[in-house]
Each structure stands twice: as structure tokens, then as C-alpha cells.
Design a protein around this motif. Structure first.
Motif: not given
Length: 311
Positions: A179, A183-184, A187, A196-198, A200-202, A205
Motif C-alpha cells: 500500500i 495513496l494514504i 486520502a 475511513q482510509i482503513y 475503503k482503501i486498506v 487492497l
């Protein structure tokens, strides 16, 4: 000049022509390895349907002299207990695996963030649990006298299985290498919060490593019988593996008391499928795992290898 240019082209053609032969050898080796894994299980299934006397006379064979369902009839004599054990094991496996992945992935994501101020200290505590434990007696007292989860379903979920330091380290390595920090950061700039990052992104992926860890946790929960032995006093809340282990122990206890039995009891004990029931237990216990394995297969290699290679 033309000859010099033609030479490497010829060599390249010779190299590519050897690829089909090399791939064929790879396929042969993989097929042989697959047979080495499949043949023992096929033998286990055949023995579970073999008559006990035929096993004692001829040993294990792919072509038994006599077939029998005695092992399954004996094992399923308490059909309601087996079904109840299945339901409890499925409930514990699903609940425990989901909790393990949520808690473990949150902790691993925290450890993967290099800007977290207590990252080193928390990593030390996680790694410490992989090397040392408090021992059997403190472990039992904490869960039974302090947390009061004895004789409850939580006793099959929490002890030893709710969180694993090794799995946390595997997920942490995956997060660090797969990751991108940019990218973080992007965000963050868009106004996203940590959770929200965890979410919807982490998590999207990280499906390969989550599936890999999840499969290992599923196997641990499904095969666990020790927690039922230690914490449960009521057979109505024990796992399937413990029920089948108890059947095997009962047979061994009866055989140990042969000197005190009457001739009729000895005859009944001789007809008891002590060998084939071992194989029937393996079939009944491992069957569901064989069904769900194809759903995890494509993630197993990628989840571990990606998490082990530095990007």
C-alpha cells in the motif's frame, strides 16, 4: 554485420523452442506432487468404508476384501450430538475468524504506519507474544476466573485463537510493501479519516493477505479440540473435533479394560470398528475444509509472497 545480427536471433529462437519441454517437466512434477497429496486421502476414505476384520487380516488396501458402513454407523450413533457439534464449530469458526481478521488487521495497519509514535513499543509487545507465554495455569486462570468465560462459546473463540502475533506481522508486512504511502496521503488531503482510509482503501487492497490469514485461522478454529477439553464441562457446547476425539478415547478406554469384560462384551468389542473409525473421523472432520479450500486457493500464494517482498 548481417551475420552478427542474425546470430542472437537464432539463439533466441533456440531458447524459446525449449520452453514447451521445460513446462512439460514442471507439469509432471506438479502432477506427481498432487498425487502424493491426494492418494493418502483417497486411502483414508477407502479404509473408512472397509470392514474391521478385513483391515486386521489384510492391512490397509485400496481394494478391500469387504466393505462396511460400521464405522459411520458407530460414529453417527449420536447423530444429534454430531449435528450440534457441527453447528457450534461452524459458529465458532465464522465468528472467531471474522474477529481475528478485524482486530488483527487494525493492529497490523497501525504497526505499518511509520508516523505512529508508539509503533516500536507496540511491535515489541506483539513480537514478545510469539516467543513467550505465561504458562498453562495462568492461562487457564485468566480465562476461567478473571474473564469468566468457562462453559460458554467464548471459551472456544477467545483463548489462543482470537489474535496471533505471527498473523499480525504477516499483515503488517503486506501493508508496508503493498500500500503506497502516497495513496494514504492523498486520502488525507481529500479529507478522509483514519477509519475511513482503513475501511475503503486498506481493506479492499489487502484481500490476498486477508484471505490467506483467514484460511489459516479457519483451519485453527476448525481443528481445535483442546479448548473444549479444558474449559467445557457440558458436552452440549463442545466442538465437533472434541466429540470425535472423545469417541476415540472411549474406544481406547474400553480396550484397556478387556481383562474385566465378560465373553459377550469381548465379542462386542472385537466387532467395534476401532481402526476404520479413525479414518471415518478424518473424513467427517476434514470434509468441509476440502470444500472451502478452492475459494482461498488463488489468494494463498499471492498473499504470503507479496507480503514477504519489499517494494
Amino acid at each position: 554485420m548481417e551475420n552478427c545480427m542474425k546470430t542472437p536471433i537464432k539463439h533466441r529462437h533456440m531458447k524459446t523452442s525449449s520452453h514447451p519441454l521445460r513446462n512439460a517437466w514442471i507439469h509432471v512434477i506438479l502432477a506427481a506432487g498432487s498425487l502424493c497429496c491426494l492418494v493418502p486421502f483417497v486411502l483414508v476414505v477407502i479404509i473408512s468404508f472397509t470392514e474391521e476384520k478385513a483391515i486386521l487380516q489384510n492391512g490397509y488396501s485400496f481394494f478391500p476384501a469387504r466393505w462396511s458402513l460400521a464405522a459411520y454407523r458407530y460414529l453417527l450413533a449420536d447423530f444429534s450430538g454430531i449435528v450440534r457439534g457441527y453447528m457450534i464449530t461452524i459458529l465458532v469458526t465464522l465468528t472467531g475468524t471474522l474477529a481475528h481478521l478485524i482486530i488483527g488487521s487494525m493492529l497490523a495497519y497501525t504497526l505499518s504506519r511509520r508516523d505512529y509514535p508508539y509503533r516500536g513499543l507496540l511491535s515489541f509487545f506483539v513480537f514478545f507474544t510469539m516467543l513467550f507465554n505465561g504458562g498453562l495455569v495462568p492461562w487457564y486462570l485468566v480465562y476461567s476466573n478473571f474473564l469468566h468465560i468457562k462453559d460458554s462459546v467464548f471459551a472456544l473463540i477467545v483463548p489462543n485463537l482470537m489474535l496471533s502475533g505471527f498473523n499480525v506481522m504477516v499483515m503488517r508486512t503486506f501493508f508496508q510493501n503493498s500500500i503506497p504511502p502516497s495513496l494514504i496521503e492523498s486520502a488525507y488531503l481529500d479529507g478522509a479519516g483514519e477509519f475511513q482510509i482503513y475501511r475503503k482503501i486498506v481493506v479492499p487492497l489487502s484481500r490476498p493477505v486477508l484471505a490467506t490469514v483467514g484460511f489459516m485461522v479457519v483451519l485453527n478454529y476448525w481443528n481445535d479440540w483442546y479448548n473444549s477439553l479444558v474449559f467445557m464441562t457440558n458436552d452440549k457446547t463442545v466442538s465437533l473435533q472434541y466429540l470425535m476425539t472423545k469417541v476415540l478415547l472411549n474406544i481406547q478406554a474400553l480396550k484397556a479394560q478387556q481383562s474385566q469384560m465378560t465373553p459377550d462384551m469381548l465379542k462386542a468389542l472385537g466387532n467395534m470398528p476401532s481402526e476404520s473409525i479413525r479414518m471415518a473421523m478424518a473424513v467427517v472432520g476434514a470434509g468441509p475444509m476440502l470444500l472451502i479450500f478452492p475459494f482461498f486457493r488463488k489468494y494463498l500464494v499471492s498473499g504470503l509472497t507479496i507480503g514477504a517482498v519489499k517494494g
